[in-house]
Design a protein around this motif. Structure first.
Motif, PDB file in Angstrom:
ATOM      1  N   LEU A 199      40.817  40.524  36.825  1.00  0.00           N
ATOM      2  CA  LEU A 199      39.906  41.415  36.094  1.00  0.00           C
ATOM      3  C   LEU A 199      40.280  42.882  36.311  1.00  0.00           C
ATOM      4  O   LEU A 199      40.156  43.716  35.417  1.00  0.00           O
ATOM      5  CB  LEU A 199      38.479  41.139  36.573  1.00  0.00           C
ATOM      6  CG  LEU A 199      37.330  41.823  35.850  1.00  0.00           C
ATOM      7  CD1 LEU A 199      37.397  41.573  34.362  1.00  0.00           C
ATOM      8  CD2 LEU A 199      36.007  41.290  36.397  1.00  0.00           C
ATOM      9  N   VAL A 200      40.753  43.170  37.516  1.00  0.00           N
ATOM     10  CA  VAL A 200      41.118  44.553  37.823  1.00  0.00           C
ATOM     11  C   VAL A 200      42.479  44.915  37.235  1.00  0.00           C
ATOM     12  O   VAL A 200      42.671  45.996  36.684  1.00  0.00           O
ATOM     13  CB  VAL A 200      41.144  44.764  39.362  1.00  0.00           C
ATOM     14  CG1 VAL A 200      41.697  46.123  39.721  1.00  0.00           C
ATOM     15  CG2 VAL A 200      39.754  44.574  39.934  1.00  0.00           C
ATOM     16  N   ARG A 201      43.408  43.973  37.316  1.00  0.00           N
ATOM     17  CA  ARG A 201      44.791  44.318  36.979  1.00  0.00           C
ATOM     18  C   ARG A 201      45.176  44.046  35.517  1.00  0.00           C
ATOM     19  O   ARG A 201      46.169  44.575  35.035  1.00  0.00           O
ATOM     20  CB  ARG A 201      45.743  43.527  37.885  1.00  0.00           C
ATOM     21  CG  ARG A 201      45.561  43.819  39.389  1.00  0.00           C
ATOM     22  CD  ARG A 201      46.458  44.944  39.888  1.00  0.00           C
ATOM     23  NE  ARG A 201      47.847  44.702  39.630  1.00  0.00           N
ATOM     24  CZ  ARG A 201      48.658  43.971  40.394  1.00  0.00           C
ATOM     25  NH1 ARG A 201      48.186  43.404  41.489  1.00  0.00           N
ATOM     26  NH2 ARG A 201      49.925  43.831  40.090  1.00  0.00           N
ATOM     27  N   LEU A 202      44.420  43.201  34.837  1.00  0.00           N
ATOM     28  CA  LEU A 202      44.808  42.865  33.468  1.00  0.00           C
ATOM     29  C   LEU A 202      43.926  43.599  32.463  1.00  0.00           C
ATOM     30  O   LEU A 202      42.770  43.905  32.753  1.00  0.00           O
ATOM     31  CB  LEU A 202      44.678  41.350  33.242  1.00  0.00           C
ATOM     32  CG  LEU A 202      45.561  40.466  34.119  1.00  0.00           C
ATOM     33  CD1 LEU A 202      45.296  38.993  33.821  1.00  0.00           C
ATOM     34  CD2 LEU A 202      47.037  40.789  33.924  1.00  0.00           C
ATOM     35  N   PRO A 203      44.467  43.860  31.265  1.00  0.00           N
ATOM     36  CA  PRO A 203      43.646  44.492  30.221  1.00  0.00           C
ATOM     37  C   PRO A 203      42.719  43.447  29.620  1.00  0.00           C
ATOM     38  O   PRO A 203      43.145  42.593  28.855  1.00  0.00           O
ATOM     39  CB  PRO A 203      44.692  44.960  29.200  1.00  0.00           C
ATOM     40  CG  PRO A 203      45.866  44.061  29.403  1.00  0.00           C
ATOM     41  CD  PRO A 203      45.827  43.555  30.813  1.00  0.00           C
ATOM     42  N   VAL A 204      41.447  43.497  29.983  1.00  0.00           N
ATOM     43  CA  VAL A 204      40.507  42.442  29.610  1.00  0.00           C
ATOM     44  C   VAL A 204      39.359  43.035  28.789  1.00  0.00           C
ATOM     45  O   VAL A 204      38.870  44.123  29.087  1.00  0.00           O
ATOM     46  CB  VAL A 204      39.950  41.774  30.893  1.00  0.00           C
ATOM     47  CG1 VAL A 204      38.791  40.853  30.573  1.00  0.00           C
ATOM     48  CG2 VAL A 204      41.049  40.995  31.607  1.00  0.00           C
ATOM     49  N   ASP A 205      38.953  42.319  27.734  1.00  0.00           N
ATOM     50  CA  ASP A 205      37.825  42.758  26.899  1.00  0.00           C
ATOM     51  C   ASP A 205      36.566  41.941  27.144  1.00  0.00           C
ATOM     52  O   ASP A 205      35.458  42.396  26.851  1.00  0.00           O
ATOM     53  CB  ASP A 205      38.196  42.599  25.416  1.00  0.00           C
ATOM     54  CG  ASP A 205      39.483  43.335  25.074  1.00  0.00           C
ATOM     55  OD1 ASP A 205      39.412  44.553  24.895  1.00  0.00           O
ATOM     56  OD2 ASP A 205      40.551  42.687  25.033  1.00  0.00           O
ATOM     57  N   ILE A 206      36.765  40.709  27.615  1.00  0.00           N
ATOM     58  CA  ILE A 206      35.655  39.744  27.689  1.00  0.00           C
ATOM     59  C   ILE A 206      35.815  38.914  28.959  1.00  0.00           C
ATOM     60  O   ILE A 206      36.941  38.587  29.347  1.00  0.00           O
ATOM     61  CB  ILE A 206      35.718  38.793  26.461  1.00  0.00           C
ATOM     62  CG1 ILE A 206      35.571  39.569  25.147  1.00  0.00           C
ATOM     63  CG2 ILE A 206      34.661  37.685  26.560  1.00  0.00           C
ATOM     64  CD1 ILE A 206      36.146  38.884  23.933  1.00  0.00           C
ATOM     65  N   LEU A 230      27.804  39.301  38.112  1.00  0.00           N
ATOM     66  CA  LEU A 230      28.976  39.254  37.224  1.00  0.00           C
ATOM     67  C   LEU A 230      28.683  39.949  35.899  1.00  0.00           C
ATOM     68  O   LEU A 230      29.535  40.655  35.348  1.00  0.00           O
ATOM     69  CB  LEU A 230      29.413  37.800  36.985  1.00  0.00           C
ATOM     70  CG  LEU A 230      30.028  37.075  38.192  1.00  0.00           C
ATOM     71  CD1 LEU A 230      30.366  35.627  37.834  1.00  0.00           C
ATOM     72  CD2 LEU A 230      31.281  37.793  38.698  1.00  0.00           C
ATOM     73  N   ALA A 231      27.464  39.760  35.387  1.00  0.00           N
ATOM     74  CA  ALA A 231      27.095  40.426  34.128  1.00  0.00           C
ATOM     75  C   ALA A 231      27.057  41.943  34.332  1.00  0.00           C
ATOM     76  O   ALA A 231      27.501  42.709  33.468  1.00  0.00           O
ATOM     77  CB  ALA A 231      25.748  39.908  33.630  1.00  0.00           C
ATOM     78  N   ALA A 232      26.554  42.385  35.497  1.00  0.00           N
ATOM     79  CA  ALA A 232      26.518  43.823  35.787  1.00  0.00           C
ATOM     80  C   ALA A 232      27.942  44.369  35.946  1.00  0.00           C
ATOM     81  O   ALA A 232      28.259  45.473  35.474  1.00  0.00           O
ATOM     82  CB  ALA A 232      25.714  44.077  37.070  1.00  0.00           C
ATOM     83  N   LEU A 233      28.791  43.580  36.579  1.00  0.00           N
ATOM     84  CA  LEU A 233      30.200  43.979  36.731  1.00  0.00           C
ATOM     85  C   LEU A 233      30.842  44.137  35.354  1.00  0.00           C
ATOM     86  O   LEU A 233      31.569  45.108  35.097  1.00  0.00           O
ATOM     87  CB  LEU A 233      30.923  42.905  37.551  1.00  0.00           C
ATOM     88  CG  LEU A 233      32.396  43.113  37.858  1.00  0.00           C
ATOM     89  CD1 LEU A 233      32.597  44.369  38.699  1.00  0.00           C
ATOM     90  CD2 LEU A 233      32.961  41.895  38.589  1.00  0.00           C
ATOM     91  N   ALA A 234      30.548  43.178  34.472  1.00  0.00           N
ATOM     92  CA  ALA A 234      31.097  43.256  33.109  1.00  0.00           C
ATOM     93  C   ALA A 234      30.648  44.552  32.446  1.00  0.00           C
ATOM     94  O   ALA A 234      31.454  45.274  31.844  1.00  0.00           O
ATOM     95  CB  ALA A 234      30.648  42.037  32.297  1.00  0.00           C
ATOM     96  N   VAL A 240      32.601  42.440  27.704  1.00  0.00           N
ATOM     97  CA  VAL A 240      31.488  41.584  27.255  1.00  0.00           C
ATOM     98  C   VAL A 240      31.415  40.342  28.135  1.00  0.00           C
ATOM     99  O   VAL A 240      32.439  39.755  28.473  1.00  0.00           O
ATOM    100  CB  VAL A 240      31.717  41.171  25.778  1.00  0.00           C
ATOM    101  CG1 VAL A 240      30.684  40.165  25.303  1.00  0.00           C
ATOM    102  CG2 VAL A 240      31.732  42.397  24.884  1.00  0.00           C
ATOM    103  N   ALA A 241      30.188  39.938  28.505  1.00  0.00           N
ATOM    104  CA  ALA A 241      30.018  38.717  29.312  1.00  0.00           C
ATOM    105  C   ALA A 241      29.545  37.567  28.432  1.00  0.00           C
ATOM    106  O   ALA A 241      28.552  37.693  27.717  1.00  0.00           O
ATOM    107  CB  ALA A 241      29.004  38.967  30.428  1.00  0.00           C
ATOM    108  N   VAL A 242      30.265  36.469  28.496  1.00  0.00           N
ATOM    109  CA  VAL A 242      29.912  35.259  27.751  1.00  0.00           C
ATOM    110  C   VAL A 242      29.594  34.162  28.763  1.00  0.00           C
ATOM    111  O   VAL A 242      30.378  33.926  29.686  1.00  0.00           O
ATOM    112  CB  VAL A 242      31.096  34.787  26.869  1.00  0.00           C
ATOM    113  CG1 VAL A 242      30.711  33.569  26.050  1.00  0.00           C
ATOM    114  CG2 VAL A 242      31.579  35.908  25.975  1.00  0.00           C
TER     115      VAL A 242
END
Ligand code: C2E
Ligand code: MG
Ligand code: MG
Length: 285
Positions: A199-206, A230-234, A240-242
């Motif tokens: 999550l930190v190192r990759l370009p993530v949208d969701i 986890l939702a707050a982290l998102a 976006v958190a799914v």
């Protein structure tokens, strides 16, 4: 008559008569399917995609669908992905399966979007092994070009696999795809050792929050606390958190309270064959 025991998410089930030619002679007992068998399955069109809706938790609107691969094996019947994706990853055949799913899912999504005249996202699982071989960008580009699907309608879900991932190389490959509009999701967040580092190192949208955590949100305070965090982290990371694997209306309501805006699970729909998913879209108007 010899039976084959197929293991799926820790459960064992006997699926039918074995054909010794299906077994990998190089690793007897270790793998059920070798690379040649898996490649042949893709070429012979024994693979199919089913689609599970991804839903806006407040309105219930279907925003898109996750493509999930199935194998209609000529001797063993319908096989779920847990029974062969691991072998495909270990044998190098996962790229062939990945190409099939990408092409099928993009084509179907384009057709549905055109028919319903509304944008629809399609989510495709990608194994870290597909990034390791370096051919993912080419496969994605081809699937988009052939189908006509707008790149912004495609989400690649990086699956959680017990393998190390070269994060620098993965970041470059995924970053290049994001430049053209493709989005990246981290699958099964909360299930593995490396998810947070990814999550930190990759370009993530969701991020997709692991089903086992979702299962406990109503009666396990620890699960609820982790999902809330986890939702707050998102939110903090602007992703976006799914929530995955929502099975009850109470879980849906609780997940909304905990900060998840999108979800999927049996409470909305199981994964459906393409025509049934299209009919569901039609019925929803
Ligand atoms: P995943 O990507 O996390 O997909 C979600 C899985 O959870 C699917 O199982 C789906 O049917 C199941 N599921 C969805 N909602 C519920 C629910 O409410 N309750 C329960 N109990 N289960 C639910 P499936 O289709 O058997 O897929 C299992 C895994 O196989 C996937 O997990 C993914 O990691 C992998 N997989 C599936 N298709 C592909 C593919 O095309 N490529 C790769 N590399 N892996 C795939
Ligand atoms: Mg997935
Ligand atoms: Mg998942």
């Amino acid at each position: 008559m010899t039976s084959v025991v197929v293991r799926s998410r820790g459960h064992e089930r006997i699926v039918g008569r074995s054909d010794r030619a299906l077994l990998d002679p190089a690793a007897p007992g270790a793998r059920l399917f070798n690379a040649a068998t898996l490649r042949r399955a893709a070429l012979r069109r024994e693979l199919t995609c089913v689609y599970q809706p991804i839903v806006h938790l407040v309105s219930g609107a279907v925003l898109g669908a996750e493509a999930l691969v199935r194998w209609q094996h000529p001797a063993l019947g319908a096989l779920p992905p847990d029974t062969f994706v691991g072998d495909a990853e270990a044998s190098g055949a996962v790229s062939v399966i990945g190409r099939f799913v990408l092409e099928t899912a993009c084509r179907d999504a384009f057709r549905w979007s055109t028919a319903t005249r509304r944008p629809l996202d399609v989510w495709v699982n990608v194994s870290p092994f597909q990034l390791a071989t370096g051919g993912l960008a080419e496969d994605v580009t081809r699937a988009l070009r052939q189908s006509g699907l707008d790149p912004s309608r495609l989400v690649l879900e990086l699956t959680e696999t017990p393998t190390s991932l070269d994060l620098d190389s993965a970041a470059v490959q995924l970053g290049d795809l994001r430049v053209v509009g493709v989005r990246v999701a981290l699958d099964d967040l909360g299930s593995g050792y490396s998810s947070l580092l990814r999550l930190v190192r990759l370009p993530v949208d969701i991020v997709k929050i692991e089903r086992e955590l979702v299962a406990g949100v109503c009666d396990d305070g620890h699960c609820a606390a982790v999902v809330r965090a986890l939702a707050a982290l998102a939110t903090a990371l602007d992703v976006v958190a799914v929530a995955e694997g929502i099975e009850t209306a109470s879980q849906r309501a609780r997940l909304l309270e905990l900060g998840c805006s999108l979800g999927q699970g049996f409470v909305f729909s199981r994964a459906l064959p393409g025509p049934a998913f299209a009919a569901m879209l039609d019925a929803a108007g």
